[in-house]
Every structure is written in C-alpha cells, then in structure tokens.
Design a protein around this motif. Sequence first.
Motif, PDB file in Angstrom:
ATOM      1  N   GLU A 233      16.732 -16.258  -4.443  1.00 33.42           N
ATOM      2  CA  GLU A 233      15.485 -16.393  -5.186  1.00 33.42           C
ATOM      3  C   GLU A 233      14.751 -15.050  -5.124  1.00 33.42           C
ATOM      4  OE1 GLU A 233      12.504 -18.951  -3.460  1.00 33.42           O
ATOM      5  OE2 GLU A 233      13.374 -18.775  -1.457  1.00 33.42           O
ATOM      6  N   TYR A 234      14.027 -14.753  -6.171  1.00 33.31           N
ATOM      7  CA  TYR A 234      13.359 -13.449  -6.280  1.00 33.31           C
ATOM      8  C   TYR A 234      11.942 -13.530  -5.720  1.00 33.31           C
ATOM      9  CZ  TYR A 234      11.127  -9.396  -8.491  1.00 33.31           C
ATOM     10  OH  TYR A 234      10.432  -8.236  -8.721  1.00 33.31           O
ATOM     11  N   MET A 235      11.578 -12.556  -4.897  1.00 30.30           N
ATOM     12  CA  MET A 235      10.240 -12.487  -4.317  1.00 30.30           C
ATOM     13  C   MET A 235       9.459 -11.355  -4.995  1.00 30.30           C
ATOM     14  SD  MET A 235       9.914 -14.807  -1.894  1.00 30.30           S
ATOM     15  CE  MET A 235      10.843 -15.910  -2.937  1.00 30.30           C
ATOM     16  N   ALA A 236       8.497 -11.706  -5.833  1.00 25.13           N
ATOM     17  CA  ALA A 236       7.787 -10.722  -6.643  1.00 25.13           C
ATOM     18  C   ALA A 236       6.985  -9.722  -5.815  1.00 25.13           C
ATOM     19  CB  ALA A 236       6.843 -11.438  -7.618  1.00 25.13           C
ATOM     20  N   ASN A 237       6.518 -10.140  -4.629  1.00 28.45           N
ATOM     21  CA  ASN A 237       5.690  -9.257  -3.817  1.00 28.45           C
ATOM     22  C   ASN A 237       6.495  -8.389  -2.853  1.00 28.45           C
ATOM     23  OD1 ASN A 237       2.913  -9.466  -4.572  1.00 28.45           O
ATOM     24  ND2 ASN A 237       2.988 -11.609  -3.924  1.00 28.45           N
ATOM     25  N   SER A 238       7.815  -8.413  -3.003  1.00 27.85           N
ATOM     26  CA  SER A 238       8.675  -7.535  -2.215  1.00 27.85           C
ATOM     27  C   SER A 238       8.535  -7.820  -0.717  1.00 27.85           C
ATOM     28  CB  SER A 238       8.364  -6.070  -2.534  1.00 27.85           C
ATOM     29  OG  SER A 238       9.297  -5.199  -1.929  1.00 27.85           O
ATOM     30  N   SER A 239       8.694  -6.801   0.116  1.00 28.97           N
ATOM     31  CA  SER A 239       8.763  -6.996   1.560  1.00 28.97           C
ATOM     32  C   SER A 239       7.459  -6.644   2.261  1.00 28.97           C
ATOM     33  CB  SER A 239       9.909  -6.170   2.142  1.00 28.97           C
ATOM     34  OG  SER A 239       9.799  -4.819   1.750  1.00 28.97           O
ATOM     35  N   LEU A 240       7.319  -7.165   3.457  1.00 27.02           N
ATOM     36  CA  LEU A 240       6.101  -7.006   4.239  1.00 27.02           C
ATOM     37  C   LEU A 240       5.816  -5.550   4.580  1.00 27.02           C
ATOM     38  CD1 LEU A 240       3.772  -8.211   5.909  1.00 27.02           C
ATOM     39  CD2 LEU A 240       5.415  -8.595   7.763  1.00 27.02           C
ATOM     40  N   ASP A 241       6.851  -4.740   4.774  1.00 28.34           N
ATOM     41  CA  ASP A 241       6.615  -3.346   5.155  1.00 28.34           C
ATOM     42  C   ASP A 241       5.806  -2.585   4.101  1.00 28.34           C
ATOM     43  OD1 ASP A 241       8.791  -3.508   3.436  1.00 28.34           O
ATOM     44  OD2 ASP A 241       9.742  -1.719   4.232  1.00 28.34           O
ATOM     45  N   LYS A 242       5.913  -2.989   2.839  1.00 29.28           N
ATOM     46  CA  LYS A 242       5.132  -2.340   1.779  1.00 29.28           C
ATOM     47  C   LYS A 242       3.635  -2.575   1.989  1.00 29.28           C
ATOM     48  CE  LYS A 242       8.840  -1.229  -0.735  1.00 29.28           C
ATOM     49  NZ  LYS A 242       9.889  -1.912   0.026  1.00 29.28           N
ATOM     50  N   PHE A 243       3.277  -3.754   2.550  1.00 30.50           N
ATOM     51  CA  PHE A 243       1.884  -4.108   2.768  1.00 30.50           C
ATOM     52  C   PHE A 243       1.339  -3.540   4.076  1.00 30.50           C
ATOM     53  CE2 PHE A 243       3.248  -7.102  -0.362  1.00 30.50           C
ATOM     54  CZ  PHE A 243       2.117  -7.450  -1.089  1.00 30.50           C
ATOM     55  N   ILE A 244       2.224  -3.284   5.032  1.00 35.01           N
ATOM     56  CA  ILE A 244       1.766  -2.789   6.333  1.00 35.01           C
ATOM     57  C   ILE A 244       1.785  -1.267   6.397  1.00 35.01           C
ATOM     58  CG2 ILE A 244       2.138  -2.896   8.832  1.00 35.01           C
ATOM     59  CD1 ILE A 244       1.287  -5.533   7.623  1.00 35.01           C
ATOM     60  N   PHE A 245       2.855  -0.651   5.850  1.00 31.89           N
ATOM     61  CA  PHE A 245       2.988   0.809   5.953  1.00 31.89           C
ATOM     62  C   PHE A 245       3.064   1.520   4.600  1.00 31.89           C
ATOM     63  CE2 PHE A 245       6.018  -1.274   8.988  1.00 31.89           C
ATOM     64  CZ  PHE A 245       5.153  -1.328  10.063  1.00 31.89           C
ATOM     65  N   GLY A 246       3.392   0.782   3.534  1.00 34.32           N
ATOM     66  CA  GLY A 246       3.727   1.422   2.264  1.00 34.32           C
ATOM     67  C   GLY A 246       2.600   1.499   1.263  1.00 34.32           C
ATOM     68  N   SER A 247       2.980   1.356  -0.020  1.00 36.38           N
ATOM     69  CA  SER A 247       2.053   1.582  -1.133  1.00 36.38           C
ATOM     70  C   SER A 247       0.885   0.601  -1.152  1.00 36.38           C
ATOM     71  CB  SER A 247       2.811   1.496  -2.456  1.00 36.38           C
ATOM     72  OG  SER A 247       3.464   0.237  -2.581  1.00 36.38           O
ATOM     73  N   ARG A 248       1.057  -0.578  -0.562  1.00 35.88           N
ATOM     74  CA  ARG A 248      -0.012  -1.592  -0.579  1.00 35.88           C
ATOM     75  C   ARG A 248      -0.678  -1.733   0.799  1.00 35.88           C
ATOM     76  NH1 ARG A 248       2.042  -6.638  -4.160  1.00 35.88           N
ATOM     77  NH2 ARG A 248      -0.206  -7.018  -4.152  1.00 35.88           N
ATOM     78  N   ARG A 249      -0.573  -0.705   1.581  1.00 35.94           N
ATOM     79  CA  ARG A 249      -1.121  -0.709   2.936  1.00 35.94           C
ATOM     80  C   ARG A 249      -2.618  -1.011   2.921  1.00 35.94           C
ATOM     81  NH1 ARG A 249      -0.356   4.024   7.517  1.00 35.94           N
ATOM     82  NH2 ARG A 249      -1.561   2.985   9.154  1.00 35.94           N
ATOM     83  N   GLY A 250      -3.028  -1.874   3.847  1.00 33.27           N
ATOM     84  CA  GLY A 250      -4.439  -2.194   3.979  1.00 33.27           C
ATOM     85  C   GLY A 250      -4.933  -3.297   3.080  1.00 33.27           C
ATOM     86  N   SER A 251      -4.042  -3.870   2.252  1.00 37.98           N
ATOM     87  CA  SER A 251      -4.487  -4.891   1.297  1.00 37.98           C
ATOM     88  C   SER A 251      -4.475  -6.304   1.879  1.00 37.98           C
ATOM     89  CB  SER A 251      -3.618  -4.846   0.037  1.00 37.98           C
ATOM     90  OG  SER A 251      -2.257  -5.085   0.357  1.00 37.98           O
ATOM     91  N   LEU A 252      -3.898  -6.482   3.066  1.00 36.35           N
ATOM     92  CA  LEU A 252      -3.853  -7.806   3.697  1.00 36.35           C
ATOM     93  C   LEU A 252      -5.045  -7.986   4.625  1.00 36.35           C
ATOM     94  CD1 LEU A 252      -0.072  -8.085   4.695  1.00 36.35           C
ATOM     95  CD2 LEU A 252      -1.199  -9.207   2.775  1.00 36.35           C
ATOM     96  N   ASN A 253      -5.775  -9.084   4.449  1.00 32.84           N
ATOM     97  CA  ASN A 253      -6.869  -9.377   5.371  1.00 32.84           C
ATOM     98  C   ASN A 253      -6.333 -10.089   6.608  1.00 32.84           C
ATOM     99  OD1 ASN A 253      -6.606 -12.186   4.749  1.00 32.84           O
ATOM    100  ND2 ASN A 253      -7.974 -11.940   2.994  1.00 32.84           N
ATOM    101  N   TRP A 254      -7.216 -10.396   7.546  1.00 28.09           N
ATOM    102  CA  TRP A 254      -6.751 -10.985   8.801  1.00 28.09           C
ATOM    103  C   TRP A 254      -6.138 -12.373   8.586  1.00 28.09           C
ATOM    104  CZ3 TRP A 254      -4.786 -10.366  13.226  1.00 28.09           C
ATOM    105  CH2 TRP A 254      -4.707 -11.438  14.126  1.00 28.09           C
ATOM    106  N   LYS A 255      -6.762 -13.204   7.761  1.00 29.88           N
ATOM    107  CA  LYS A 255      -6.246 -14.560   7.529  1.00 29.88           C
ATOM    108  C   LYS A 255      -4.835 -14.503   6.959  1.00 29.88           C
ATOM    109  CE  LYS A 255      -7.404 -18.944   5.275  1.00 29.88           C
ATOM    110  NZ  LYS A 255      -8.381 -19.652   4.384  1.00 29.88           N
ATOM    111  N   GLN A 256      -4.593 -13.589   6.029  1.00 27.00           N
ATOM    112  CA  GLN A 256      -3.259 -13.450   5.447  1.00 27.00           C
ATOM    113  C   GLN A 256      -2.249 -12.973   6.498  1.00 27.00           C
ATOM    114  OE1 GLN A 256      -4.543 -10.757   2.379  1.00 27.00           O
ATOM    115  NE2 GLN A 256      -4.476 -12.319   0.777  1.00 27.00           N
ATOM    116  N   ARG A 257      -2.668 -12.046   7.340  1.00 28.56           N
ATOM    117  CA  ARG A 257      -1.761 -11.551   8.394  1.00 28.56           C
ATOM    118  C   ARG A 257      -1.434 -12.664   9.389  1.00 28.56           C
ATOM    119  NH1 ARG A 257      -2.778  -5.122   9.149  1.00 28.56           N
ATOM    120  NH2 ARG A 257      -4.019  -4.799   7.267  1.00 28.56           N
ATOM    121  N   TYR A 258      -2.433 -13.463   9.729  1.00 32.96           N
ATOM    122  CA  TYR A 258      -2.178 -14.569  10.663  1.00 32.96           C
ATOM    123  C   TYR A 258      -1.167 -15.551  10.075  1.00 32.96           C
ATOM    124  CZ  TYR A 258      -2.729 -18.942  13.163  1.00 32.96           C
ATOM    125  OH  TYR A 258      -2.456 -20.092  13.848  1.00 32.96           O
TER     126      TYR A 258
END
Length: 472
Positions: A233-258
């Motif tokens: 199945e295809y995951m449109a938001n790609s992988s977690l590393d993009k949100f933690i270290f990559g192009s989308r870094r800083g876009s996750l709030n605490w509730k989402q990270r939890y």
Amino acid sequence: MDLQIATPKISGFYAATKTEVAGGSAIYAIAQCVETATEANCLTCLQIGYNNLQSCLPSAEGRAYDAGCFMRYSTTPFFADNQTIDITPFFKQGGSSKKWAIIIGGVVGGVVALLALFAWRWSRKSKGVPRGDILGATELKGPVNYKYNDLKTATKNFSTEYKLGEGGFGAVYKGTLKNGKVVAVKKLVMGKSSKMEDDFEGEVKLISNVHHRNLVRLLGCCIKGRERILVYEYMANSSLDKFIFGSRRGSLNWKQRYHIILGTARGLAYLHEEFHVSIIHRDIKTANILLDDDLQPKIADFGLARLLPGDRSHLSTKFAGTLGYTAPEYAMHGQLSEKADTYSYGIVVLEIISGQKSTDVKNDEVDEYLLRRSWKLHERGLHLELVDKAIDPNEYDVEEVKKIIEIALLCTQASAATRPTMSEVVSLLKSKSLLEHLRPSMPVFVETNIAPRESDTSSSNATTSISVVSAR
C-alpha cells in the motif's frame, strides 16, 4: 470458551480477558482473528482453535493458531490488567452462566466446523484449485500475483522519476495500476544464494497475512526470472525521517509525535507477541516508519530480513547508518531476539523527541551521540533539554515527556534481559502513573569508524570498525 463466542462480535476481532479463579489466582487469555475475515469465518476459526487448546490441558500455558486466528491462555500475566475488556455484552444468553450449554455447543460446533473444513479441502483438492492461505486451514486469500509488465507500466519502466527511496532490501517506486490504485513497488536485491528463491512464495504468504493498523500492508508480489518484486500500500506522507530530520522537519507537534511513538510500539508488539509467528524486524529506524494521510505510523519492511540472502547483510558498510539503531549484542555477536527491536525502538523514540539523529554528534569535543547525551541529561534530571526546540512547550506535559524519555532509556539498556517487551512498553506509555518503580540502567551504543583501504578510497572498498561504547 467465552472469548471464542465474543471475539467474532467485537470490532477488530480482538479481545483479552482476566478471569479470577479459586485460590486467588487468575487465567489470562486473548483471542484474535485477522481483520479481513468475516464474523462467521472468525467464529469457525476460533472454534477450531478452542478445541485444539484442549490438548494443552492441564498445562498452565496454551496456544493455538491458524492462518486466520490465534488464541492463548496462561496463568501468568502476559498483558497488563488495563488491557482487558468486558466481553459479557457480547453474549446472547448471559455469558458463561449457561456453562454446559456453551461447552456442548462449542464441541458440537467445533466438530461440525472440522467436518466442513475437511469437506472444503477435499473439494478444493479434487478440483485442483491451489490453496490461497498459509497453513491451509481457513479460506483467507493469499497475496495477489501481479504481472511484471503491469508493474513495469505502472512505474514507467521503474523510472528514477518514480523512485521513492532505496535501502538494504532494494529500491522502491511509486506506481499507478490500470485501475488507478497507487501502490509502492519494491524491487528486492537478489544475492547469489538460491535460498531467497526457494523461500520467497512461502514467506510472502506469511507476511501478506499480517494485518495491523500500524503495519504497512503487503498487497502482493511478482516473480519474473530471478527478479522478486513486492507490492505494498502506498503511504503519501513518506517516512518519518523526513518529518524529524528532512524537508518537513519541525512540522510535527507533540501530540502527533506521541501517537507515532505509541503506534510504532503497538505495531512491534503485534509482530513479536500477537501474530501467530513471532517476527523480529531487525531494522527499526525512522526511515522504516511510514506515515499515512492522518500521520499515523505504519512499520515497513517487517519480515523481509527472513528473505535476505546469506551473502548480504544490512550491517554491511553500504548500510552503516543503520548501526546507530542496532542493539550491541546483535551488532557484535549476532545474538538476535525481540529485544534487539526494543533497543532500536528506544533510539527512534529519542530521535522523535529530540529531532537529533542517533549518529549525529552534538558536542565535537566529547563525541556526544544522542544516546550518550540523553543518558547524561537523565542522570542530571535535565530531561527537557533533550526536547526538540521546534515543539511548543505549551503543548506537552513535562512529566509525560520525562516518562517517555525514561521508557526509551529502559529500552536501550545494555542487557537485553532488562529491556521491557514491546507489549510492556505499550502499557507503560498508556499508563497515567510515573515510572518511580523502574529505573533504567546505563545504556551502550554501537560506534563505527569507516575508513577507506589504502589501495582505494572508494566507499565500496571501505573497512568498518565496530565497537560498543558506554554512555558515560
């Protein structure tokens, strides 16, 4: 017996109970069917499982599994009390009050189900229809067999333009099938060993029957000559590393990270303890945690290590970055258990909280890797200094963050035996109480020094030195 009746009526086909018995002891039990089964198929499968469990008595522990369901009982708790549910509303005639009627009904139902099963198998065999399940006990479908040309067309001949990424198991491409469905197509790397060819179909059948909301669904496969291709199945938001270290870094709030921390733990607990075959991932890292449209985590590449040929290893220099997540006993001595995944999970949690890569050095003077830094801050009671500055301090509860950091450190303890199981991690995360009774011991981490050979400075000829370093 009660679970056999109630579970098919419960959304998600899963239930866990604790039943008090004479003498102050208790019986812990769970039952589960795959989510793709119907209520009738789930009931039939659990009736067979219930009858098979009778052969375990009078043992204090028993397990019965089929291709579509799993049952287990034990006098020793294997899940927390707060994970039980009240199943009495799902009984039509007041639960187990009519004990003998249920026993007789269960036995008769099991015999009828077995006879029906044998008749079905015989009819399938006589018609020459291939079995579509793992163990031949239920009518669950196996993985879809995709045509090579269809996948080639879907990915524009595996064009680099459609390439989503590449790892130790091969390259992944985005593909659009003829019916418009978007999928992820993974071309596996083949070694010289024939083991992968021999085991491929059986292993894919196994993996394709793993269904959990926090695991990426394997839809099917394709075999073309020596090529082996998996379709997910295809995951449109790609992988977690993009949100933690990559192009989308800083876009996750605490509730989402939890929720990502908790969902990943649930997925691993299912692989380790709830699926009828224990699956150790071996390569848990942020790049292998994908996010769906709602940013819910789904673990990818589980089960693939079982297909990896003997002449390849994801611990080779080509994939040395993974060593930042690898448990020391596995990296150094090849000692593999579920606790190796627990260690890797702990590292991922620290990355999610801090926004720092496990292999990045924070202080050039003392080689302060993430795990070492986390431990030092924990010892000094300065947990909050670890938190990613991109997270709004008003979004999280200070004590909750401290607790989760301590859970991560429990997962990364040097001794595998002292690390919690993933089901215990889930219970700790969901619990409102603090961890005053649990104190993590000092962790260790795997350090690598990659240096080129004198004769060649190319990365392919690099040599790797692996060592285990304490967090002090």
